[in-house]
Design an enzyme around this catalytic site. Structure first.
Site, PDB file in Angstrom:
ATOM      1  CG  HIS A  23      10.173 -25.564 -19.793  1.00  0.00           C
ATOM      2  ND1 HIS A  23      11.453 -24.853 -21.011  1.00  0.00           N
ATOM      3  CD2 HIS A  23       9.897 -25.291 -19.836  1.00  0.00           C
ATOM      4  CE1 HIS A  23      10.767 -23.769 -21.062  1.00  0.00           C
ATOM      5  NE2 HIS A  23       9.669 -23.702 -19.911  1.00  0.00           N
ATOM      6  N   GLY A  67       7.880 -16.667 -14.802  1.00  0.00           N
ATOM      7  CA  GLY A  67       8.875 -16.576 -16.468  1.00  0.00           C
ATOM      8  C   GLY A  67       7.738 -17.363 -17.631  1.00  0.00           C
ATOM      9  CD  GLN A  68       2.596 -19.496 -20.022  1.00  0.00           C
ATOM     10  OE1 GLN A  68       2.289 -18.955 -18.137  1.00  0.00           O
ATOM     11  NE2 GLN A  68       2.509 -20.055 -20.688  1.00  0.00           N
ATOM     12  CB  SER A  69       8.854 -16.008 -22.697  1.00  0.00           C
ATOM     13  OG  SER A  69       9.551 -17.100 -23.672  1.00  0.00           O
ATOM     14  CG  ASN A  71       8.655 -21.615 -16.242  1.00  0.00           C
ATOM     15  OD1 ASN A  71       9.140 -21.354 -14.995  1.00  0.00           O
ATOM     16  ND2 ASN A  71       9.239 -21.510 -17.177  1.00  0.00           N
ATOM     17  CG  HIS A  81       5.938 -24.276 -23.119  1.00  0.00           C
ATOM     18  ND1 HIS A  81       4.938 -23.296 -22.742  1.00  0.00           N
ATOM     19  CD2 HIS A  81       6.766 -24.052 -22.098  1.00  0.00           C
ATOM     20  CE1 HIS A  81       5.555 -22.403 -22.407  1.00  0.00           C
ATOM     21  NE2 HIS A  81       6.872 -22.880 -22.022  1.00  0.00           N
ATOM     22  CG  ASP A  96      14.088 -24.390 -24.864  1.00  0.00           C
ATOM     23  OD1 ASP A  96      12.887 -24.604 -24.335  1.00  0.00           O
ATOM     24  OD2 ASP A  96      14.498 -23.803 -25.063  1.00  0.00           O
ATOM     25  CB  ILE A  97      15.282 -22.492 -29.767  1.00  0.00           C
ATOM     26  CG1 ILE A  97      15.758 -22.358 -31.102  1.00  0.00           C
ATOM     27  CG2 ILE A  97      15.165 -20.909 -29.000  1.00  0.00           C
ATOM     28  CD1 ILE A  97      14.500 -21.276 -31.900  1.00  0.00           C
TER      29      ILE A  97
HETATM   30  P1  AMP Z   1       8.386 -20.579 -20.951  1.00  0.00           P
HETATM   31  O1  AMP Z   1       9.546 -19.315 -20.732  1.00  0.00           O
HETATM   32  O2  AMP Z   1       7.896 -21.211 -20.305  1.00  0.00           O
HETATM   33  O3  AMP Z   1       7.518 -20.025 -21.441  1.00  0.00           O
HETATM   34  O4  AMP Z   1       9.091 -21.493 -22.047  1.00  0.00           O
HETATM   35  C1  AMP Z   1       9.186 -21.089 -24.070  1.00  0.00           C
HETATM   36  C2  AMP Z   1      10.540 -21.959 -23.747  1.00  0.00           C
HETATM   37  O5  AMP Z   1      10.267 -21.820 -25.584  1.00  0.00           O
HETATM   38  C3  AMP Z   1      12.410 -20.956 -23.858  1.00  0.00           C
HETATM   39  O6  AMP Z   1      12.296 -21.795 -22.767  1.00  0.00           O
HETATM   40  C4  AMP Z   1      12.870 -21.045 -25.350  1.00  0.00           C
HETATM   41  O7  AMP Z   1      14.151 -20.969 -25.102  1.00  0.00           O
HETATM   42  C5  AMP Z   1      11.500 -21.447 -25.781  1.00  0.00           C
HETATM   43  N1  AMP Z   1      11.144 -21.103 -27.341  1.00  0.00           N
HETATM   44  C6  AMP Z   1      11.223 -20.050 -28.094  1.00  0.00           C
HETATM   45  N2  AMP Z   1      11.345 -19.949 -29.537  1.00  0.00           N
HETATM   46  C7  AMP Z   1      11.397 -21.822 -29.906  1.00  0.00           C
HETATM   47  C8  AMP Z   1      11.067 -22.160 -30.734  1.00  0.00           C
HETATM   48  N3  AMP Z   1      11.628 -21.772 -31.993  1.00  0.00           N
HETATM   49  N4  AMP Z   1      11.672 -23.858 -31.023  1.00  0.00           N
HETATM   50  C9  AMP Z   1      11.717 -23.921 -29.884  1.00  0.00           C
HETATM   51  N5  AMP Z   1      11.470 -23.690 -29.024  1.00  0.00           N
HETATM   52  C10 AMP Z   1      11.468 -22.143 -28.419  1.00  0.00           C
END
Ligand code: AMP
Ligand code: ZN
Length: 114
Positions: A102, A93-95, A87, A100, A30-31
């Site tokens: 975690h 909290g899904q963004s 999420n 995916h 995760d970034i």
């Molecule tokens: P969610 O909020 O459950 O959808 O998780 C999305 C996750 O993706 C978050 O924890 C972000 O930090 C992670 N993320 C976003 N962009 C990247 C990226 N380019 N490489 C790796 N992780 C990322």
């Protein structure tokens, strides 16, 4: 799918710290890590949310758990414990709208989650 971050990572268009990759799944760092170990286990097939899985995805989704087990072992999380979090929906909290999980570990975890 066009304009999807994780599809682009799966297709090699965007770089990520790739920990694992096979035909069906990948795992990346995760970034923005929320724990000493914070990996994302990502089916390569574009599925937006858990609400979009189908019966035919059963084996794919099952394979997420065996990969989570191997990654937990590789990161020495068997004894300390870890979280596998999905999420579903922006309210949870899904963004990134490509399914995916975690994998979080390496620090104490509280319950209930925030
Ligand atoms: P969610 O909020 O459950 O959808 O998780 C999305 C996750 O993706 C978050 O924890 C972000 O930090 C992670 N993320 C976003 N962009 C990247 C990226 N380019 N490489 C790796 N992780 C990322
Ligand atoms: Zn996608």
């Amino acid at each position: 799918m066009d304009n999807c971050l994780f599809c682009k990572i799966a297709g090699g268009e965007i770089d990520a710290e790739m920990i694992y990759s096979d035909e069906q799944l990948m795992a990346i760092k995760d970034i923005n890590p929320q724990a000493p170990t914070h990996l994302l286990i990502i089916p390569k097939k574009h599925i937006s949310t858990l609400m979009n899985i189908e019966v035919s995805d059963k084996e794919l989704m099952g394979s997420v758990f065996t990969l989570a087990k191997s990654l937990a072992q590789e990161n020495d999380l068997e004894v300390s414990g870890f979280r596998l979090v999905l999420n579903c929906g922006s309210g949870a909290g899904q963004s990134v709208f490509h399914i995916h999980f975690h994998l979080l570990g390496g620090r104490p975890m509280k319950w209930p989650p925030g």
